[in-house]
Design an enzyme around this catalytic site. Structure first.
Site, PDB file in Angstrom:
ATOM      1  N   ASP A 173       0.872  -1.169   0.000  1.00 28.70           N
ATOM      2  CA  ASP A 173       0.000   0.000   0.000  1.00 28.70           C
ATOM      3  C   ASP A 173       0.915   1.227   0.000  1.00 28.70           C
ATOM      4  O   ASP A 173       1.573   1.510   1.002  1.00 28.70           O
ATOM      5  CB  ASP A 173      -0.882  -0.049   1.256  1.00 28.70           C
ATOM      6  CG  ASP A 173      -1.884   1.086   1.319  1.00 28.70           C
ATOM      7  OD1 ASP A 173      -1.644   2.120   0.675  1.00 28.70           O
ATOM      8  OD2 ASP A 173      -2.895   0.940   2.036  1.00 28.70           O
ATOM      9  N   HIS A 174       0.905   1.940  -1.095  1.00 29.60           N
ATOM     10  CA  HIS A 174       1.860   3.046  -1.251  1.00 29.60           C
ATOM     11  C   HIS A 174       1.518   4.230  -0.344  1.00 29.60           C
ATOM     12  O   HIS A 174       2.315   5.154  -0.195  1.00 29.60           O
ATOM     13  CB  HIS A 174       1.901   3.488  -2.720  1.00 29.60           C
ATOM     14  CG  HIS A 174       3.225   4.067  -3.126  1.00 29.60           C
ATOM     15  ND1 HIS A 174       4.165   4.497  -2.223  1.00 29.60           N
ATOM     16  CD2 HIS A 174       3.760   4.298  -4.351  1.00 29.60           C
ATOM     17  CE1 HIS A 174       5.217   4.972  -2.866  1.00 29.60           C
ATOM     18  NE2 HIS A 174       4.999   4.854  -4.158  1.00 29.60           N
ATOM     19  N   ARG A 175       0.333   4.220   0.271  1.00 31.05           N
ATOM     20  CA  ARG A 175       0.031   5.277   1.240  1.00 31.05           C
ATOM     21  C   ARG A 175       0.881   5.109   2.490  1.00 31.05           C
ATOM     22  O   ARG A 175       1.120   6.047   3.230  1.00 31.05           O
ATOM     23  CB  ARG A 175      -1.456   5.230   1.641  1.00 31.05           C
ATOM     24  CG  ARG A 175      -2.405   5.565   0.503  1.00 31.05           C
ATOM     25  CD  ARG A 175      -3.839   5.335   0.912  1.00 31.05           C
ATOM     26  NE  ARG A 175      -4.093   3.947   1.312  1.00 31.05           N
ATOM     27  CZ  ARG A 175      -5.251   3.500   1.749  1.00 31.05           C
ATOM     28  NH1 ARG A 175      -6.272   4.320   1.869  1.00 31.05           N
ATOM     29  NH2 ARG A 175      -5.406   2.220   2.082  1.00 31.05           N
TER      30      ARG A 175
END
Ligand code: CAO
Length: 451
Positions: A423-425
Site C-alpha cells: 500500500d503506497h500510502r
C-alpha cells in the site's frame, strides 16, 4: 408584524456547545419543532428546534459560535402554522411549549455499545435533552466510526445509506448532507464503492470515477452459453478483492532470491525426516523469513487507520489457499513463536480445512501480513492484491534454474521470484525494495534468520 426571539432551550448539562450546522435560511417557512441548527459537544450532537411556526427573519448564530441555554439563536415572524402547509409541508399545532432538542437515534449500522448510550439517555431523562452519540465505541474493530449530525443521519436513513461507507468532508471529517448526496450520486453512476469507505484516507466522496456502466451483452446471440452462479466464497472474496484493488494504491516490487542452498537443505531435511511424516515446505521457510523481515520493517506489519499506523506487536501470517470454491486466506498465528515443522504442519492442515470448506472464521482472522504462493503451479511473477487492512503481501512464483554470474563464470542457481505488493500510502518504494532485498538475503543464506 411583531417578531419573536427564539432562544436555545434547556440543553441539560451541555455548556458552550458549538454550532456545527445551520439547517434553515432567512425567509424559510418554519414549522413548529422544525430543527433550526445543530450543536455539538465533545460527546454528542443535537438539533435545536423552533418552538413556533413562522417565517425566519434572521439567524443570530453562525457556524462555530458557542451557545448555552438562553442564547439568542433566531428571530421569527409568527404566522398561522397552516400557512407552512402551503409549501407542501405538514403543519401541526401553531406553537409548542418549551421545546426539547430533537432526539435522533444513530442508525443500526453504527450501533454503539450499551453503556455509553445508557449514560447519555440518563442525562436526557433529567434534562429533556436527547443528544446523539457522535461515535460508536471501539468494542468491534469492524464497526466504522461515522461522524455526522442528527439531520444528516436522518437524511441518510431516509435514503437507506449506511453512513459508515460515506467519507466526510466537513470540519473534523464530519459527514455533511452533501457527502451523503454525493455518495448516492456515485452509487447511481456505479462509482461509490470506489470512492468511499472506512480506510480511504483521501479523496472526495462526491468526485466519482466517471466510469462507463458495465457492458450489457446478450452473449447467447454469439453462441451457446451456460449460466453458473458464483459460489458464496468466491462472491465474498471477489467483493473484498475489488474493494482492496480500487481503494489501495498498489505497487509491486519484484526481486529474486537464490534458494539453491536452501532448497538443497530442505530436500536433505525432508529425506532425513521422511519417517516422521512432516514435510518441510518452501512456504514454511518463507513464512519464517517473512516474520524476520516484518520485525526488521515494522511498517509492513501494520494497518492504516485514518491518519495513524497501527503497528502490531504480533506476527500472524495469512497464506492464500486455492480451493474449489475460491480463494481463502487461513492465518498462522504467532508465527514468530513457531518452528518450521510446526508452521509446515499447521499450514498443511489449514490448507486442507480450506479445501474441505471447514475453516472457521477465527482461523481466517487477525492476519498481519499475507503470502500468496503460486510456486507449486507456475509463473515467473505476478501482482498480488493487498489483503486489507494489511498493508503488504508477498507473491511467490515458481523457482527456476538460471545462469548466474559469479564473477568468473555463469553457474546454475535456483532462483525464487518474489513479488511484494504494498500500500503506497503507507510504504515507500525504497522501503519495499529494502524489505525484498532483506528477504533475498535471508533466503539466500537461511542462517541469517537466526540473527
Ligand atoms: N517453486 C517451485 N516449486 C514449488 C514452489 C516454488 N516456489 N513451491 C512449492 N513448490 C512445489 C513443491 O516442491 C511441491 O513439489 P513436490 O510435490 O514435487 O514436492 C509442490 O510444489 C507442492 O508444494 P507444497 O506442498 O509445499 O505446497 P505449496 O506451498 O506449493 O502450496 C498452498 C500450498 C496452500 C499455498 C497451495 O496449495 C495453494 O493453494 N496455492 C495457491 C495460492 C493462490 O491461489 N494464490 C493466488 C492468490 S491471488 O489469486
Amino acid at each position: 408584524m411583531a417578531t419573536i426571539e427564539l432562544k436555545v432551550p434547556d440543553i441539560g448539562d451541555f455548556k458552550d456547545v458549538e454550532v456545527i450546522e445551520l439547517l434553515v435560511r432567512p425567509g424559510d417557512l418554519i414549522k413548529p419543532e422544525q430543527s433550526l441548527l445543530t450543536v455539538e459537544s465533545d460527546k454528542a450532537s443535537m438539533e435545536i428546534p423552533s418552538s413556533t411556526a413562522g417565517r425566519l427573519v434572521e439567524l443570530k448564530v453562525k457556524v462555530g459560535d458557542k451557545v448555552n441555554q438562553g442564547s439568542l439563536m433566531a428571530v421569527i415572524e409568527p404566522i398561522d402554522a397552516t400557512a407552512t402547509g402551503s409549501v407542501g409541508e405538514t403543519a401541526s399545532a401553531p406553537a409548542v411549549q418549551p421545546q426539547a432538542p430533537v432526539p435522533t437515534s444513530p442508525p443500526a449500522a453504527i450501533a454503539s455499545p450499551a453503556a455509553p448510550v445508557q449514560s447519555l439517555e440518563a442525562n436526557a431523562a433529567t434534562s429533556r435533552v436527547a443528544p446523539v452519540p457522535m461515535e460508536p465505541g471501539d468494542g468491534d474493530q469492524h464497526v466504522v466510526k461515522a461522524h455526522a449530525s442528527p439531520s444528516v443521519r436522518k437524511f441518510a436513513r431516509e435514503l437507506g445509506v449506511d453512513l459508515s461507507r460515506v467519507r466526510g468532508t466537513g470540519p473534523k471529517l464530519r459527514i455533511t448532507q452533501e457527502d451523503v448526496r454525493g455518495y448516492v450520486k456515485d452509487l447511481v453512476t456505479g462509482a461509490a464503492g470506489s470512492v468511499a469507505g472506512p480506510s480511504a484516507a483521501a479523496g472526495d466522496a462526491g468526485a466519482g470515477l466517471g466510469l462507463l456502466p458495465w457492458p450489457k451483452v446478450d452473449f447467447a446471440k454469439f453462441g451457446p452459453i451456460e449460466l453458473k452462479p458464483l459460489p458464496r466464497i468466491r462472491r465474498i472474496s471477489a467483493a473484498n478483492l475489488h474493494r482492496n484493488w480500487v481503494m489501495i494504491p498498489h505497487v509491486t516490487n519484484h526481486d529474486e532470491a537464490d534458494v539453491t542452498d536452501l532448497e538443497a537443505f530442505r530436500v536433505a531435511l525432508n529425506e532425513e525426516r521422511a519417517k516422521a511424516g512432516v514435510k518441510l515446505t518452501m512456504l514454511a521457510f518463507i513464512i519464517k523469513a517473512c516474520v524476520n523481515a516484518l520485525q526488521r520493517f515494522p511498517e509492513f506489519n501494520a494497518s492504516l487507520e485514518g491518519d495513524s499506523l497501527v503497528l502490531k506487536q504480533y506476527w500472524h501470517i495469512g497464506f492464500a489457499a486455492d480451493t474449489p470454491n475460491g480463494l481463502m486466506v487461513p492465518v498462522i498465528r504467532d508465527a514468530d513463536r513457531k518452528g518450521l515443522s510446526e508452521i509446515a504442519t499447521e499450514s498443511a492442515e489449514l490448507a486442507r480445512l480450506a479445501r474441505d470448506g471447514k475453516l472457521s472464521p477465527a482461523q481466517m482472522q487477525g492476519g498481519t501480513f499475507s503470502i500468496s504462493s503460486l510456486g507449486g503451479i507456475g509463473g515467473t511473477g505476478f501482482t498480488p492484491i493487498v489483503n486489507a487492512p494489511e498493508v503488504a503481501i508477498l507473491g511467490v512464483s515458481r523457482t527456476a534454474m538460471r545462469p548466474s554470474w559469479n564473477g568468473a563464470a555463469f553457474v546454475p542457481r535456483l532462483m525464487l521470484p518474489l513479488s511484494l505488493s504494498y500500500d503506497h500510502r503507507v510504504i515507500d518504494g525504497a522501503a519495499a525494495a529494502r524489505f525484498n532485498a532483506h528477504l533475498v538475503q535471508l533466503l539466500g543464506d537461511y542462517r541469517r534468520v537466526m540473527l
